[in-house]
Design a protein around this motif. Sequence first.
Motif, short mmCIF file in Angstrom:
data_model
loop_
_atom_site.label_atom_id
_atom_site.label_comp_id
_atom_site.label_asym_id
_atom_site.label_seq_id
_atom_site.Cartn_x
_atom_site.Cartn_y
_atom_site.Cartn_z
N PRO A 553 -4.36 -23.11 -18.76
CA PRO A 553 -3.70 -22.47 -17.61
C PRO A 553 -3.77 -23.34 -16.35
CG PRO A 553 -5.10 -20.90 -18.76
CD PRO A 553 -5.41 -22.25 -19.33
N GLU A 554 -4.89 -24.03 -16.13
CA GLU A 554 -5.00 -24.93 -14.99
C GLU A 554 -3.97 -26.06 -15.10
OE1 GLU A 554 -8.82 -22.78 -15.43
OE2 GLU A 554 -7.49 -23.83 -16.80
N ARG A 555 -3.75 -26.54 -16.30
CA ARG A 555 -2.76 -27.59 -16.54
C ARG A 555 -1.35 -27.08 -16.22
NH1 ARG A 555 -3.32 -29.37 -22.44
NH2 ARG A 555 -5.44 -29.69 -21.62
N ALA A 600 2.66 -19.51 -19.21
CA ALA A 600 3.84 -20.33 -19.52
C ALA A 600 5.12 -19.54 -19.28
CB ALA A 600 3.78 -20.81 -20.97
N GLU A 601 5.13 -18.29 -19.68
CA GLU A 601 6.32 -17.45 -19.48
C GLU A 601 6.62 -17.26 -18.00
OE1 GLU A 601 9.62 -15.37 -20.78
OE2 GLU A 601 8.19 -16.60 -21.90
N ARG A 602 5.57 -17.07 -17.20
CA ARG A 602 5.76 -16.89 -15.76
C ARG A 602 6.42 -18.12 -15.12
NH1 ARG A 602 3.46 -18.50 -11.24
NH2 ARG A 602 1.78 -19.62 -12.32
N ILE A 603 5.92 -19.29 -15.47
CA ILE A 603 6.45 -20.53 -14.89
C ILE A 603 7.87 -20.79 -15.40
CG2 ILE A 603 6.12 -23.03 -14.78
CD1 ILE A 603 3.09 -22.47 -14.94
N ASN A 604 8.14 -20.49 -16.66
CA ASN A 604 9.50 -20.66 -17.20
C ASN A 604 10.48 -19.72 -16.51
OD1 ASN A 604 8.91 -22.72 -19.02
ND2 ASN A 604 8.37 -21.31 -20.66
N SER A 641 -9.41 -30.80 -19.74
CA SER A 641 -10.48 -29.85 -20.05
C SER A 641 -11.34 -29.62 -18.81
CB SER A 641 -11.35 -30.40 -21.18
OG SER A 641 -10.57 -30.76 -22.30
N ILE A 642 -11.78 -28.37 -18.64
CA ILE A 642 -12.68 -28.09 -17.52
C ILE A 642 -14.11 -28.47 -17.87
CG2 ILE A 642 -11.19 -26.31 -16.55
CD1 ILE A 642 -12.82 -24.22 -17.90
N HIS A 643 -14.38 -28.69 -19.16
CA HIS A 643 -15.66 -29.27 -19.60
C HIS A 643 -15.51 -29.56 -21.09
CE1 HIS A 643 -20.36 -29.13 -19.56
NE2 HIS A 643 -19.89 -30.34 -19.29
N ASP A 644 -15.84 -30.75 -21.51
CA ASP A 644 -15.66 -31.13 -22.91
C ASP A 644 -16.68 -32.19 -23.28
OD1 ASP A 644 -14.39 -30.77 -25.31
OD2 ASP A 644 -12.39 -31.20 -24.52
N TYR A 685 -9.37 -28.42 -11.84
CA TYR A 685 -9.35 -27.22 -11.03
C TYR A 685 -8.38 -27.35 -9.85
CZ TYR A 685 -13.50 -25.62 -13.55
OH TYR A 685 -14.37 -25.20 -14.52
N SER A 686 -7.93 -28.56 -9.58
CA SER A 686 -7.01 -28.80 -8.47
C SER A 686 -5.59 -28.98 -8.99
CB SER A 686 -7.45 -30.05 -7.68
OG SER A 686 -6.46 -30.40 -6.73
N ALA A 687 -4.74 -27.98 -8.77
CA ALA A 687 -3.34 -28.09 -9.19
C ALA A 687 -2.64 -29.21 -8.45
CB ALA A 687 -2.62 -26.76 -8.97
N GLU A 688 -3.00 -29.40 -7.17
CA GLU A 688 -2.38 -30.46 -6.39
C GLU A 688 -2.71 -31.83 -6.97
OE1 GLU A 688 -4.21 -28.06 -5.31
OE2 GLU A 688 -3.13 -26.92 -3.78
N GLU A 689 -3.97 -32.01 -7.38
CA GLU A 689 -4.38 -33.30 -7.94
C GLU A 689 -3.68 -33.56 -9.27
OE1 GLU A 689 -8.68 -35.36 -8.94
OE2 GLU A 689 -8.55 -33.93 -7.26
N SER A 690 -3.56 -32.54 -10.12
CA SER A 690 -2.87 -32.70 -11.41
C SER A 690 -1.39 -33.00 -11.19
CB SER A 690 -3.02 -31.43 -12.26
OG SER A 690 -4.37 -31.22 -12.61
#
Length: 735
Positions: A553-555, A600-604, A641-644, A685-690
């Motif tokens: 979801p963060e992605r 995904a549906e919301r963004i589409n 990943s938020i942790h892997d 965690y940062s949408a702006e950074e991604s």
Amino acid sequence: MRQIATLTAAVIIAVTLIAGLFALSEANDTQVNLSATIQSRTQVVADSIAGTVAPALRADATSTVRTTLDKLSGEERVAGVGVYDVTGNPIAFSSNMPSNVTSQTIITTSMDSDQPQSSFTSGPQGSLFVLADPIDQNGHVIGDLVVVQNAQYITDAVWNIWRTDLIRLFLEILLFGGAIAVLVRFVFYRAIRDAADAVRSLRAGRPDDTSGTGFGFFEPLTSEIKKMSASLQTARRAASEEARMRLEKLDSPWTADRLKEFIKAYLKDRPIFVISNAEPYVHSRANGRLQTSVPAGGVITAIEPVMEACGGVWIAQGSGNADKEMVDEDGKLQVPPEEPRYTLKRVFLTPEERAGYYDGVSNEALWPLCHLAHVRPQFRSEDWVEYRKVNALFAKALLDEVRHIERPIVLVQDFHLALVPSLIKKSRPDAQVAIFWHIPWPSAAQFSICPWRKEILEGMLGADLVGFHTQQYCNNFLDTVAQEIEARIDYERFAVVRGGHETRVDPFPISIAFPGEAEITTPPDKEMLDRLNIKTEFLALGVDRLDYIKGIPERFRGVEFFLQTYPEYLGRFTFLQIASPTRAGVEKYREYAEQVLAEAERINNEFGTADWRPIIVEHRSYSHGDLRKLYQLADICMVTSIHDGMNLVAKEYVAARSEENGVLILSNFTGASRDLASALSVNPYSAEESAEAIYQALIMPESEQRRRMKAMRNAVRDYNVYRWSAEIIKALANL
């Protein structure tokens, strides 16, 4: 056997068609001949009767006609005689005349045409032949004579032909079918099978297995296979010698052949035993068809090439609905299916055992405990009972296998089996045991909330070697041991000494088979994109299990922010997410899957058009071969990943980029970020950074892409899965 059945069925069908045509022709000829005979004989009878009854009919002597008919109808096969007037009404019948066998039509037609008319019909006694013959007086028709003959013998004769031919056909089918089955099974099939076995042995490196093979009908193949065997033996000896020489060169790449030579040098042909929860091959039956699949996950991706290279026994949980029917009485089978190289031994669990051991302790307690995913661990005592029981089952399965083996090498995989090393050591102190923890190890403070922390640590410290992905995880583990149990920690040698037993704790960053299976040399195939209706200029890819640590979801929110910030890419950019189902028995994972699909549906709905969706989610598993094709086609691969612990998708993408282009966007919370420093690093965690990383990847010059990708490919090549396993085995053997 299927080919034999198909060939036999084809022959049977051909014989049946031919026999059926002959039987049909014979039956038709018989019916035509007998029908012509009965017609001519009935006409003779009718002529003789007409000459007798015609005078009485002209004299209107009805009683005389009836008496005459009774006398004349006694002839063999004459079933009845009747006389009708010119209006078609009956004048007289013989006493044996069957009822309802004549129709007004045939009588009227014969008198109107002044010609005999005949037909076959059915009566109480069976098939009948009816002849209507007009009676003349001075050129005028004054009535109609109807003669009925018994024609059942014609039907019986035709049926006898069919019955005789069917019996003959059945015997021919038995004879020809049996002869063909025996011929194919014991001549052709056996010869082909022997030839196939011989070639398979050659491919597997067992040329001596072909020495006693006979090829029967295919005897000319023998010399060619022997020549092939000699050539392959020569090539293998050369490869083995080259691999042996590479052992002496520290900078040479690790390959499967080099690993084999390493195993020979360090283990002296001692077998390797791997224990894991996940099995490398799953057999399932759907719609009556047997299917073989390879599960997703880093453990399978990493361990499978090692086992193919070194052989040995892999003990794992049997999870497929057809797994039991594929194993022998000891629960074993040879894998891979197309070219067996090692033994898979399956351990089967009850639903209660799996729920407590796998869903409960492993995935609702230890998994969130070890990952910084902000999911609260669930600790249930009843789950712990099942976890201990299942760990004992795996340990017993291993001990049964090594009963007659001295100093076996045992590699235990992951957090599902934390108690197994201690259980093995108690029964077999001579065994050399390593456990590799494929996920992060948390801080001592975080691990202290686990109610079974001491039992888990004691179980792991039964091993001679404990491995983690990074040095940080090793440090966390040593701190945890120091805080929770009485033991001496040797920080210089990174070892734990407890009760006279020493356990080494070392980092071994896991990798993939590169060079090897992970490398692709064929050009990319866009057929998969056509099937998914992806026609945009740019493609970004995510490949993950539907696990809350993967940051899907963060992605997606990063993709959303990218499209908001850079609207010029609307309709030109597609993000494809491969989301493999996993751990459906755990409620948190079901909720997470729903969350991913809803996001995904919301963004589409926000950005999509009639012919373009910015995010496509494939909620199913893909084979490694199909994933490698997608890696080739994707301009960007996002691993956020938020942790892997490590995340091998990042390394698989790098390995697939044989043209050294493309961009990897990598979370700095993955173990892989330490190995792949040339990736674009992001905080998931940062949408702006991604979003900014996506934009930078799309505008990055090809020269910069190649520089970064080449550095990452070299890193993966230099430390691949063969080197990973060699370093673990070397460290274990040296202890």
